[in-house]
Design a protein around this motif. Structure first.
Motif, PDB file in Angstrom:
ATOM      1  N   CYS A 168     -20.782 -39.195 -12.168  1.00  0.00           N
ATOM      2  CA  CYS A 168     -21.675 -38.393 -12.647  1.00  0.00           C
ATOM      3  C   CYS A 168     -22.731 -37.121 -13.362  1.00  0.00           C
ATOM      4  O   CYS A 168     -21.823 -36.842 -14.316  1.00  0.00           O
ATOM      5  N   PRO A 169     -23.491 -38.005 -14.118  1.00  0.00           N
ATOM      6  CA  PRO A 169     -24.175 -36.949 -15.315  1.00  0.00           C
ATOM      7  C   PRO A 169     -23.648 -35.464 -15.002  1.00  0.00           C
ATOM      8  O   PRO A 169     -23.926 -34.791 -16.301  1.00  0.00           O
TER       9      PRO A 169
ATOM     10  N   CYS B 236     -22.993 -30.590  -8.335  1.00  0.00           N
ATOM     11  CA  CYS B 236     -23.672 -31.394  -8.030  1.00  0.00           C
ATOM     12  C   CYS B 236     -25.238 -30.104  -7.645  1.00  0.00           C
ATOM     13  O   CYS B 236     -25.372 -29.346  -7.299  1.00  0.00           O
ATOM     14  N   VAL B 237     -26.241 -31.198  -8.635  1.00  0.00           N
ATOM     15  CA  VAL B 237     -27.865 -30.841  -8.802  1.00  0.00           C
ATOM     16  C   VAL B 237     -28.747 -31.491  -7.585  1.00  0.00           C
ATOM     17  O   VAL B 237     -29.842 -31.620  -7.162  1.00  0.00           O
TER      18      VAL B 237
ATOM     19  N   LEU C 151     -21.966 -34.031  -0.182  1.00  0.00           N
ATOM     20  CA  LEU C 151     -20.701 -33.149  -1.367  1.00  0.00           C
ATOM     21  C   LEU C 151     -21.061 -32.184  -0.709  1.00  0.00           C
ATOM     22  O   LEU C 151     -19.840 -30.856  -1.145  1.00  0.00           O
TER      23      LEU C 151
ATOM     24  N   CYS D 248     -29.687 -34.784  -8.113  1.00  0.00           N
ATOM     25  CA  CYS D 248     -30.064 -35.583  -8.918  1.00  0.00           C
ATOM     26  C   CYS D 248     -30.612 -36.516  -7.846  1.00  0.00           C
ATOM     27  O   CYS D 248     -31.782 -37.511  -8.410  1.00  0.00           O
ATOM     28  N   GLY D 249     -29.766 -37.587  -7.026  1.00  0.00           N
ATOM     29  CA  GLY D 249     -29.666 -38.644  -6.361  1.00  0.00           C
ATOM     30  C   GLY D 249     -29.123 -40.024  -7.032  1.00  0.00           C
ATOM     31  O   GLY D 249     -29.346 -41.052  -6.852  1.00  0.00           O
TER      32      GLY D 249
ATOM     33  N   CYS E  88     -26.808 -41.283  -7.994  1.00  0.00           N
ATOM     34  CA  CYS E  88     -24.988 -41.874  -7.230  1.00  0.00           C
ATOM     35  C   CYS E  88     -25.629 -42.637  -6.249  1.00  0.00           C
ATOM     36  O   CYS E  88     -25.086 -43.595  -5.717  1.00  0.00           O
TER      37      CYS E  88
ATOM     38  N   PRO F   2     -25.091 -35.979  -1.812  1.00  0.00           N
ATOM     39  CA  PRO F   2     -25.246 -34.973  -2.283  1.00  0.00           C
ATOM     40  C   PRO F   2     -25.052 -34.429  -0.626  1.00  0.00           C
ATOM     41  O   PRO F   2     -24.479 -32.743  -1.508  1.00  0.00           O
TER      42      PRO F   2
HETATM   43  S1  SF4 Z   1     -26.633 -36.100  -6.495  1.00  0.00           S
HETATM   44 FE1  SF4 Z   1     -25.084 -38.044  -7.477  1.00  0.00          FE
HETATM   45  S2  SF4 Z   1     -25.444 -38.042 -10.107  1.00  0.00           S
HETATM   46 FE2  SF4 Z   1     -26.694 -36.039  -8.761  1.00  0.00          FE
HETATM   47  S3  SF4 Z   1     -25.155 -34.497  -9.611  1.00  0.00           S
HETATM   48 FE3  SF4 Z   1     -25.064 -34.678  -7.374  1.00  0.00          FE
HETATM   49  S4  SF4 Z   1     -23.080 -35.868  -7.136  1.00  0.00           S
HETATM   50 FE4  SF4 Z   1     -24.126 -36.293  -9.442  1.00  0.00          FE
END
Ligand code: SF4
Ligand code: SF4
Length: 394
Positions: A307-308, A352-353, A372, A355-356, A358, A369
């Motif tokens: 994950c970035p 986690c922001v 999480l 971003c999708g 993953c 997301p």
């Molecule tokens: S959506 Fe996935 S890749 Fe993006 S920040 Fe969250 S866990 Fe990481």
């Protein structure tokens, strides 16, 4: 007893080792000397020749040392203990702890010495900066340390980094049929064995959670398939670990002479290859029921990683599931480990922001997301969130 060869030293080690941490009385920090004598003498007489303790197990080294001396059994076992490296602030702390350990254990050498509970490469780098490599070399030269290794509870990503950070003789990892993709996992087991190291296993029954309190459907699967020595979840669980040629020895925290006898009986029969396709299928079927009780169908494949933003996605989901399958505290504990909270770059669900990036990689089609957010609500609620952030800022 079944024995396996440590590939680095050539030592012939019993496939079943005694984890001394759970000697009765440990919860109060006062291991019971009579219980210790009964367990250790039963273990050694049945052929177990590997005993594991640690500086940080309250009172444990002293009781183990006194018992071995009293029973004149020190020369019949390989003795393992661990350095509390996080408490070493200066180079002379290594000697200070080690000398105290030799005194407590009433011995002049340690056969297997471990860095206790490495969870990230940075921890090893820190003590390396204090000069631990020279110190280890000097102790080996003097015969005070015979084999050097580490115990590990970090992530699958960090494990190979630690493996390659030093010329280790052995490592100790958590491994069982429910943790093939957790911490070092199967990939880590194979990576360590491939490097020619002895691999010792801890938590072969997940702290007893694969021995008792299985979901009813899983218990029924084991009961229906019962045959030979595979008559209990303990036998299935331990045999599954021993079935791996990469495993040198597994530690069991046996708490009575009877338990020693039971586990030793299983060890005698659970030889390499003693579980065939059908037995492995039974374990998989039981595991399927255990995982069905899981709320997030994550298999730990890690296709979604990295994950970035640094989230340890499978680690977060495994901890979340454990919080339902076992207890909320177990889940939080697992979450602390999986998110590497003690390091400068924690991998929390809250990183986690959304971003999708993953989600499209997940073969299980998990809305990562969204799930999480569930993890955060359950394992990082207000007070826990506050503690985690305070730890991260330290
Ligand atoms: S959506 Fe996935 S890749 Fe993006 S920040 Fe969250 S866990 Fe990481
Ligand atoms: S890709 Fe999906 S199943 Fe695999 S580890 Fe990530 S979330 Fe779990």
């Amino acid at each position: 007893m079944q024995y396996r060869i440590d590939p680095k030293s050539g030592n012939r080690i019993s496939a079943l080792g005694l984890g001394c941490m759970r000697i009765p009385g440990f919860a109060l920090g006062k291991p019971d000397a009579r219980a210790a004598a009964s367990i250790i003498s039963a273990a050694v007489e049945t052929g177990i020749n590997y005993l594991d303790t640690a500086y940080l197990y309250p009172g444990n080294e002293a009781v183990v040392g006194a018992t071995l001396e009293k029973l004149s059994m020190r020369d019949r076992v390989f003795l393992a203990t661990k350095l509390p490296h996080a408490s070493c602030k200066r180079a002379d702390d290594f000697d200070r702890f080690f000398d105290e350990q030799l005194r407590r254990l009433r011995t002049d050498h340690i056969d297997y010495y471990l860095m206790h509970n490495i969870t990230s490469p940075g921890q090893w780098e820190r003590v390396r900066g204090l000069g631990i490599e020279d110190w280890i070399a000097a102790q080996k030269e003097r015969g005070r340390i015979r084999q050097i290794g580490f115990s590990f509870h970090g992530s699958a990503v960090d494990f190979p980094v630690v493996l390659d950070a030093y010329d280790w003789d052995f490592c100790q990892i958590q491994y069982n049929y429910a943790n093939e993709h957790y911490q070092a996992g199967t990939a880590g087991l194979k990576a360590a064995a491939w490097r020619g190291m002895a691999v010792f296993i801890m938590e072969p029954l997940l702290g007893g959670r694969l021995a008792t309190k299985l979901p009813r459907a899983a218990q029924r699967v084991f009961d229906a398939a019962s045959h030979g020595h595979l008559t209990t979840p303990v036998a299935w669980g331990l045999s599954w670990v021993w079935n791996h040629p990469e495993v040198t020895m597994l530690l069991s925290g046996m708490t009575s002479a009877e338990q020693v006898a039971d586990n030793a009986r299983i060890a005698c029969r659970a030889l390499l290859g003693s579980m065939g396709k059908s037995e492995l299928g039974v374990v998989q079927e039981a595991l399927g029921h255990i995982e069905q009780a899981n709320r997030i169908p994550c298999t730990g494949c890690s296709y979604c990683m990295p994950c970035p933003h640094g989230v340890n996605i499978p680690g977060c989901f495994a901890a979340y599931n454990a919080s339902f399958a076992h207890s909320w505290f177990t889940g939080v504990q697992q979450y602390f480990t999986a998110s590497a909270i003690r390091t400068g770059s924690p991998r929390l669900a809250s990183n986690c922001v959304g971003c999708g990036a993953c989600t499209r990689h997940c073969p299980q089609r998990i809305d990562i997301p969204e799930r999480l957010r569930d993890v955060r609500r359950r394992l990082q609620p207000g007070p826990v969130d506050w503690v985690l952030r305070a730890m991260a800022e330290r």
